[in-house]
Design an enzyme around this catalytic site. Structure first.
Site, PDB file in Angstrom:
ATOM      1  N   HIS A   1       0.841  -1.207   0.000  1.00 12.41           N
ATOM      2  CA  HIS A   1       0.000   0.000   0.000  1.00 12.41           C
ATOM      3  C   HIS A   1       0.877   1.258   0.000  1.00 12.41           C
ATOM      4  O   HIS A   1       0.628   2.204  -0.756  1.00 12.41           O
ATOM      5  CB  HIS A   1      -0.870   0.066   1.261  1.00 12.41           C
ATOM      6  CG  HIS A   1      -1.949  -0.963   1.373  1.00 12.41           C
ATOM      7  ND1 HIS A   1      -2.166  -1.696   2.512  1.00 12.41           N
ATOM      8  CD2 HIS A   1      -2.900  -1.372   0.496  1.00 12.41           C
ATOM      9  CE1 HIS A   1      -3.196  -2.499   2.339  1.00 12.41           C
ATOM     10  NE2 HIS A   1      -3.661  -2.329   1.123  1.00 12.41           N
TER      11      HIS A   1
ATOM     12  N   SER B   1      -3.050  -7.474   3.230  1.00 15.47           N
ATOM     13  CA  SER B   1      -3.421  -7.263   4.629  1.00 15.47           C
ATOM     14  C   SER B   1      -3.932  -8.554   5.256  1.00 15.47           C
ATOM     15  O   SER B   1      -3.682  -8.813   6.439  1.00 15.47           O
ATOM     16  CB  SER B   1      -4.508  -6.185   4.727  1.00 15.47           C
ATOM     17  OG  SER B   1      -4.024  -4.948   4.301  1.00 15.47           O
TER      18      SER B   1
ATOM     19  N   ARG C   1      -1.994  -6.233  -8.068  1.00 16.46           N
ATOM     20  CA  ARG C   1      -0.906  -7.205  -7.908  1.00 16.46           C
ATOM     21  C   ARG C   1      -1.009  -8.365  -8.868  1.00 16.46           C
ATOM     22  O   ARG C   1      -0.020  -9.020  -9.161  1.00 16.46           O
ATOM     23  CB  ARG C   1      -0.910  -7.761  -6.469  1.00 16.46           C
ATOM     24  CG  ARG C   1      -0.568  -6.769  -5.395  1.00 16.46           C
ATOM     25  CD  ARG C   1      -1.022  -7.237  -4.048  1.00 16.46           C
ATOM     26  NE  ARG C   1      -2.473  -7.415  -4.043  1.00 16.46           N
ATOM     27  CZ  ARG C   1      -3.205  -7.694  -2.990  1.00 16.46           C
ATOM     28  NH1 ARG C   1      -2.632  -7.871  -1.820  1.00 16.46           N
ATOM     29  NH2 ARG C   1      -4.514  -7.817  -3.085  1.00 16.46           N
TER      30      ARG C   1
END
Ligand code: PNS
Length: 162
Positions: free
Chosen positions: A18, A132, A95
């Site tokens: 991020h 995350s 990604r």
């Protein structure tokens, strides 16, 4: 023209991936808002206010540009926030093809709703595997998350909390 962009996400917690996207987006736009949004599809680890605080500290400690604003949004659509602050662009990190499939419908809906365009940035390959959810899992099982998150987040996750 003063271009304002928004990087929205759960940021539960913010990762190095991020932070990389935020830093590069801040170099492209005049003003970049990092917006923590509750995602009802995910079980949260951290309260929203804590996520905002960790992002603010990570941005400061990382020496990121000063045109970054960190805040949260919990009322209504993401594009309502964009309209309120005069942002015309959303920025998302991509990604993999899985991210493309996840993000594409949201990008089209956000453009339909308010004419807000979405710009996709490719990550630094060093962070392409970081998420995350992976960080939450490793942290919950007592593993070392420091390769994946800013130091302030690693410290927070690895400190005993009530
Ligand atoms: O980090 P995440 O969980 O993938 O972020 C997803 C998020 C919060 C950006 C997405 O759920 C979102 O945009 N929520 C806001 C609600 C909204 O505006 N929905 C309609 C358009 S997609």
């Amino acid at each position: 023209m003063h271009r304002i962009a928004v990087v929205p996400g759960s940021f539960d917690p913010i990762t190095l991936g991020h932070l990389d996207v935020i830093e590069r987006a801040a170099g492209i736009f005049d003003e970049l808002h990092v917006l923590v949004v509750h995602n009802p599809g995910k079980t949260a680890l951290l309260p929203i206010a804590q996520r905002v605080s960790l992002i603010e500290k990570a941005v400061r400690e990382g020496g990121l540009p000063e045109n970054i604003v960190v805040t949260s949004w919990s009322v209504g659509l993401l594009v309502d926030y964009c309209t309120d602050v005069g942002a015309s662009v959303l920025v998302k990190g991509i990604r993999s093809q899985v991210d493309v499939a996840y993000e594409t419908p949201m990008a089209i809906v956000n453009r339909d709703l308010a004419g807000v365009e979405t710009v996709f940035l490719l990550p630094n390959p060093a962070h392409a595997h970081v998420s995350s959810s992976l960080v939450r899992q490793v942290a919950s099982l007592g593993g070392d998350v420091s390769p994946y998150v800013p130091p302030v987040v690693a410290h927070y996750l690895q400190s005993p909390r009530e």
